[in-house]
Design an enzyme around this catalytic site. Structure first.
Site, short mmCIF file in Angstrom:
data_model
loop_
_atom_site.label_atom_id
_atom_site.label_comp_id
_atom_site.label_asym_id
_atom_site.label_seq_id
_atom_site.Cartn_x
_atom_site.Cartn_y
_atom_site.Cartn_z
N PRO A 148 0.81 -1.44 -0.20
CG PRO A 148 -0.18 -0.87 1.99
CD PRO A 148 0.44 -2.09 0.95
CG ASN A 149 -0.29 4.46 1.17
OD1 ASN A 149 -1.34 4.94 0.53
ND2 ASN A 149 -0.45 3.89 2.36
NE ARG A 153 0.85 14.34 0.39
CZ ARG A 153 -0.19 14.09 -0.21
NH1 ARG A 153 -0.21 12.95 -0.88
NH2 ARG A 153 -1.16 15.16 -0.47
CE1 TYR A 201 9.19 4.78 2.98
CE2 TYR A 201 7.56 6.85 2.87
CZ TYR A 201 8.16 5.52 3.49
OH TYR A 201 7.59 4.91 4.53
CG ASN A 250 8.21 -2.42 0.06
OD1 ASN A 250 8.01 -2.45 1.25
ND2 ASN A 250 9.09 -1.19 -0.29
CB ALA A 268 1.61 0.00 6.16
CD GLU A 271 11.18 -7.78 4.99
OE1 GLU A 271 12.19 -8.62 5.98
OE2 GLU A 271 10.37 -7.23 5.74
CG HIS A 314 11.41 -2.62 4.01
ND1 HIS A 314 9.99 -2.59 3.97
CD2 HIS A 314 11.60 -3.71 4.81
CE1 HIS A 314 9.23 -3.53 4.47
NE2 HIS A 314 10.44 -4.43 5.05
NE ARG A 336 10.63 5.25 8.70
CZ ARG A 336 9.73 5.42 7.48
NH1 ARG A 336 9.65 4.74 6.57
NH2 ARG A 336 8.59 6.28 7.50
O1 CA2 Z 1 10.75 1.65 3.48
C1 CA2 Z 1 9.78 0.86 2.98
O2 CA2 Z 1 9.98 0.56 1.70
C2 CA2 Z 1 8.46 0.79 3.49
O3 CA2 Z 1 7.94 -0.50 3.09
C3 CA2 Z 1 7.41 1.91 3.11
C4 CA2 Z 1 6.05 1.82 3.67
C5 CA2 Z 1 6.47 2.03 5.26
O4 CA2 Z 1 5.12 1.69 6.01
C6 CA2 Z 1 7.16 0.55 5.72
O5 CA2 Z 1 7.50 0.84 7.07
C7 CA2 Z 1 8.55 0.82 4.99
C8 CA2 Z 1 5.39 3.07 3.23
C9 CA2 Z 1 5.08 3.18 1.84
C10 CA2 Z 1 4.58 4.49 1.67
O6 CA2 Z 1 5.11 4.99 0.43
C11 CA2 Z 1 4.90 6.17 0.49
C12 CA2 Z 1 5.38 6.98 -0.65
C13 CA2 Z 1 5.13 8.36 -0.86
C14 CA2 Z 1 4.38 9.14 -0.26
C15 CA2 Z 1 3.95 8.47 1.08
C16 CA2 Z 1 3.87 7.05 1.39
#
Ligand code: CA2
Length: 149
Positions: A9-10, A17, A22, A73, A76, A97, A99, A106
């Site tokens: 997700p996301n 953002r 990221y 990946n 969340a 996996e 990230h 974090r």
């Molecule tokens: O670091 C990573 O790849 C994560 O899997 C990214 C997830 C986070 O919940 C994990 O703890 C670590 C979040 C992905 C959300 O990506 C966004 C991208 C742009 C704007 C907001 C969020």
């Protein structure tokens, strides 16, 4: 050899953002990077992204008998989903996996990875390069060149 890359997700919002965490490149750029990495590794690749836990579980189940390994990946869902862990264990395909960020540095709620318990390796904090390393790791593992952790 066929690899399925699953993004949770996301991740489709990449570049829009939180660039400090990221990066500035968007999801289309990540897909291009993954396809290029797979071509360099000499593997076939399919990329799947979903914001829905059940769809990710379905994709893992459907990978059985079709793909040789999974790069995942779970975003969340990494930190919450026993369903994704169970699906990875059920299909028993080698999985790596990834990230983008270094989750180990974090928040405390990101310190558990359920999916990681079913993976042979984890790459974190390397941005897009983590996907490249994961693809090469899976290829080498499937060719008998790396051992399970
Ligand atoms: O670091 C990573 O790849 C994560 O899997 C990214 C997830 C986070 O919940 C994990 O703890 C670590 C979040 C992905 C959300 O990506 C966004 C991208 C742009 C704007 C907001 C969020």
């Amino acid at each position: 050899m066929k690899i399925l890359v699953i993004n949770g997700p996301n991740l489709n919002l990449l570049g829009l953002r939180e660039p400090d965490i990221y990066g500035r490149r968007n999801y289309a750029a990540l897909q291009d990077y993954i396809r290029e990495s797979a071509a360099d590794a000499g593997t076939e690749v399919e990329i799947f992204q979903s914001n829905h836990e059940g769809e990710i579980v379905d994709a893992i189940q459907e990978a059985f008998g079709v793909f040789d390994g999974i790069v995942i990946n779970p975003a969340a869902y990494t930190h919450t989903s026993v369903a994704i862990l169970d699906a990875l264990k059920a299909v028993a395909l080698p999985a790596v996996e990834v990230h983008l960020s270094d989750v180990s540095k974090r928040e405390s709620f990101r310190q558990i990875s359920f999916a990681g318990m079913a993976c042979i390796a984890t790459y974190m904090g390397l941005g897009f390069d983590g996907y490249r390393r994961a693809i090469f790791h899976l290829r080498d593992f499937c060719n008998g060149e790396v051992k399970d952790a």
